[in-house]
Write a protein that holds these residues in place. Sequence first.
Motif, PDB file in Angstrom:
ATOM      1  N   VAL A 186       0.826  -1.202   0.000  1.00 43.31           N
ATOM      2  CA  VAL A 186       0.000   0.000   0.000  1.00 43.31           C
ATOM      3  C   VAL A 186       0.861   1.253   0.000  1.00 43.31           C
ATOM      4  O   VAL A 186       0.531   2.276  -0.613  1.00 43.31           O
ATOM      5  N   ALA A 187       2.033   1.187   0.674  1.00 42.27           N
ATOM      6  CA  ALA A 187       2.902   2.366   0.769  1.00 42.27           C
ATOM      7  C   ALA A 187       3.388   2.837  -0.595  1.00 42.27           C
ATOM      8  O   ALA A 187       3.699   4.021  -0.782  1.00 42.27           O
ATOM      9  N   ARG A 194      -4.925   4.535  -4.624  1.00 42.71           N
ATOM     10  CA  ARG A 194      -4.860   3.699  -3.430  1.00 42.71           C
ATOM     11  C   ARG A 194      -6.223   3.160  -3.027  1.00 42.71           C
ATOM     12  O   ARG A 194      -6.402   1.953  -2.817  1.00 42.71           O
ATOM     13  N   GLN A 195      -7.222   4.027  -2.925  1.00 35.23           N
ATOM     14  CA  GLN A 195      -8.517   3.581  -2.446  1.00 35.23           C
ATOM     15  C   GLN A 195      -9.152   2.584  -3.415  1.00 35.23           C
ATOM     16  O   GLN A 195      -9.733   1.580  -3.004  1.00 35.23           O
ATOM     17  N   ALA A 200     -10.767  -3.032  -4.558  1.00 37.26           N
ATOM     18  CA  ALA A 200     -10.775  -4.183  -5.450  1.00 37.26           C
ATOM     19  C   ALA A 200     -10.274  -5.433  -4.748  1.00 37.26           C
ATOM     20  O   ALA A 200     -10.818  -6.529  -4.927  1.00 37.26           O
ATOM     21  N   MET A 201      -9.200  -5.288  -3.932  1.00 40.25           N
ATOM     22  CA  MET A 201      -8.695  -6.443  -3.184  1.00 40.25           C
ATOM     23  C   MET A 201      -9.739  -6.919  -2.189  1.00 40.25           C
ATOM     24  O   MET A 201      -9.959  -8.135  -2.033  1.00 40.25           O
ATOM     25  N   TYR A 215      -2.691  -0.081 -11.904  1.00 39.37           N
ATOM     26  CA  TYR A 215      -2.531   1.059 -10.994  1.00 39.37           C
ATOM     27  C   TYR A 215      -1.122   1.607 -11.132  1.00 39.37           C
ATOM     28  O   TYR A 215      -0.254   1.030 -11.798  1.00 39.37           O
ATOM     29  N   ARG A 216      -0.929   2.760 -10.497  1.00 33.75           N
ATOM     30  CA  ARG A 216       0.380   3.395 -10.505  1.00 33.75           C
ATOM     31  C   ARG A 216       1.058   3.208  -9.150  1.00 33.75           C
ATOM     32  O   ARG A 216       0.380   3.186  -8.113  1.00 33.75           O
ATOM     33  N   ILE A 217       2.392   3.096  -9.197  1.00 35.37           N
ATOM     34  CA  ILE A 217       3.178   3.098  -7.957  1.00 35.37           C
ATOM     35  C   ILE A 217       4.188   4.235  -8.046  1.00 35.37           C
ATOM     36  O   ILE A 217       4.569   4.660  -9.148  1.00 35.37           O
ATOM     37  N   VAL A 218       4.589   4.724  -6.882  1.00 36.21           N
ATOM     38  CA  VAL A 218       5.571   5.798  -6.813  1.00 36.21           C
ATOM     39  C   VAL A 218       6.821   5.233  -6.140  1.00 36.21           C
ATOM     40  O   VAL A 218       6.774   4.806  -4.976  1.00 36.21           O
TER      41      VAL A 218
END
Length: 807
Positions: A186-187, A194-195, A200-201, A215-218
Amino acid sequence: MAASSAGVAAAPRAPGARLAEVARRALGADGARLHEDATALAGDVLLRAAAEGALVVDDAAADSRTAAAPEVLEGAVGAVLAVPLRLDGALLGALAVHGAGPREWSEDDRQVLEDLAAALVAQHQRGDLVDELAASRLRLGLAVGTAGVGAFDLDVRTGVLEWDDRLIDLFGYDPLSFGRRIEDFVARLHPDDRQRVEDAMAEAITTVGGYDEQYRIVLPGGEVRWITARGHVVAEDGVAARLLGAAYDTTDATHAEAGIRRVLESMSAAFYSLDRDWRFTYVNGEAERLLGRRREELLDGVVWELFPATVGSAFDEHYRGVVASGEPTVFEAYYPAPLDRWYEVRVWPDGGGLSVYFLDVTERRAAEERRALVAARADLLARVSTELAATGDPEAAVARLAQLVVPTLADWSVVTLVRDDGRLEDVGSWHADEEARPLVARYAASRLRALDASTSYVHQALESTRPVRIPEPAHASIAALMRPEEEAHRLVGELAPQQATVFPLVARGRTLGVITLFRGADRARATADDLATARQLAERAGVGLDNARLHRQQVRLAEELQRSLLSAPPTPDHLEIAVRYLPAAEAARVGGDWYDAFLQRTGDTVVVIGDVVGHDTAAAAAMGQMRGLLRGIAFHGGESPSLVLAGLDAAMEGLGLDTTATAVVARVEQSPELEAEGLMRLRWSNAGHPPPFLVDPQGDVHQLLARRTDLLLGVLPERGRTEGEAVVERGSTVLLYTDGLVERRDQSLQQGLALLRQVLADLVDLPLEDLLDELLLRLLPADRADDVALLALRLECGARPVPVGGA
């Protein structure tokens, strides 16, 4: 790929349902079954095949090894992939997956199944097949099957998250910094995603279903990457236990897709996609505009329902054709109101659906139609000009205007001419509809007598010399000016023209007729270009008619001139004389060729044949002057032929008659002594002319040649002239002719003379008039390019004619 299920057939120590689930997930199956008892397919067949190494069946119904199995016959199994379970060389059983329909098993599929089989054997050897080993083998299979893919295993009860090395690296961790908690995942999520991902999970866990998200990650350095993850929740005792799956980096593909979408949105062409159920899956901005609907209305809508006019149309035919054939196509089609537009459509297959690119070509089609109309009008004018110029009967060509203007300018038409006595006559009519032509012909035959000459639109056009547009509806306006009892009154109602215009045929200030153009109610109004073309056509027809009038006048004058220049020959009692003249130019009917025959004061008969250079009225005028001079010289002086020609040459020079000509002058003399012997003397002089022919009573043909052929008249007047002489028998025939009889482009003079000699020999027994007619028939082509003059003598002994003037 077709949906599959997985099953296991093994020794009594079979591993169980979890491995079946792992195999199903590894190979993209949607369901799993455990075969604990050896069935026909899951047991004997698989074990026999597995003993040989592996069983790969893409189409179970078509493969002899599986076709008789009950599951295949029932349609439950369509494809099978099986590998053996071996331990120390001993066959323990087989691990198999099967699909509901035929499918092509890849080498990766087989490798994944063999990896799982190896894991199963290892666990079987230890006697402890646990969920952790199944999960690790799943990650191994997924990683092997898909390059660059990382595997994950989330224990939903404890929150422990297991990632393989690939996934740890992908999310910017290392083995020490990764805490194996869901919080580590999640971090890294982008705040805006995120939400949605957590929801979805949660949904997958709650429903024990599938998980599929992008989704995107940073990353720690701030770089943003796109990730696609897919997985499935595994239950134990009916409760969600683990979320197993794989994830991979799709940044490049996402950016490329975004770029494609930007291009699609920015391009001026419309584009949309349809899925296999004919639903819109994508629509760009230009497609929204051309289709007249917002994107929200179109997406997920069925094309046949949103656009019902496509059903049964060219769109329907081509769209279904592309789906059936798998081949792209291009076509143009019209969609009616409310769109009311023409489209150029390019269609190609796309994953069971269609991608459609289209342009609004309504304006282009309209421009093409305008160009076609312009070309048709130009062609019409050219055809009218050609027919008027080519025909020998301009009135007949003008009558054909009624047919030529249909359908380019009208649905039907009538042509009317003004006769020389002022009467009007409808000379031509035509209708685009073949069945209506008899009606139009009857209308044209009866309308003039039904019209009031003081008020009819035809007479208005004749008097004003300007086009007259009949008020609409034209049939009512025309009928109002007709006597009701006339047939034309009824016929105009049946023909029912909505529009009509009368165009006068005017030339050189004279109105020679009119052409009336009619259009029905279902045809568009005549445009300014249509009217301008009709006006030009009427002007050309008028000029053609006036040219015909002038031609008739010219012909009459030419005939009168011809009669004055070529008088009838005399009829001495010892000679029969016949003459013929055919001009080359029908328009003029005169030319430079001439013949003449007259008596000198001595009583001798003089005959002349000549040819002035040229084939027109100028040549005819020069010929007339020379003929008159020669007659006067020969009659007054009574001189021999050579002296007559010499005198003519001198007169031409002295009087300034600037022309050249060929000629033969011959004189028939008969003394008492010759008459007593039945003979005559023929004396002649030739000024550059083809030699005369003599046919004796025995039928022998001779050329009349002097010592030489002298120069043409008008060349060297001072040079003396020679003459020839021959004594001929009674019954002989002499022929004088101009070169048009024997010389033309495809035949030399010598060839022509030889042919003339042969034909004369064949015809000598004919009467003299018939002989000349037959000569012309046999020797002249239909398209002769030169004038032809003929003069024939047939010598008969008898009383001497009385000399003119009494010499």
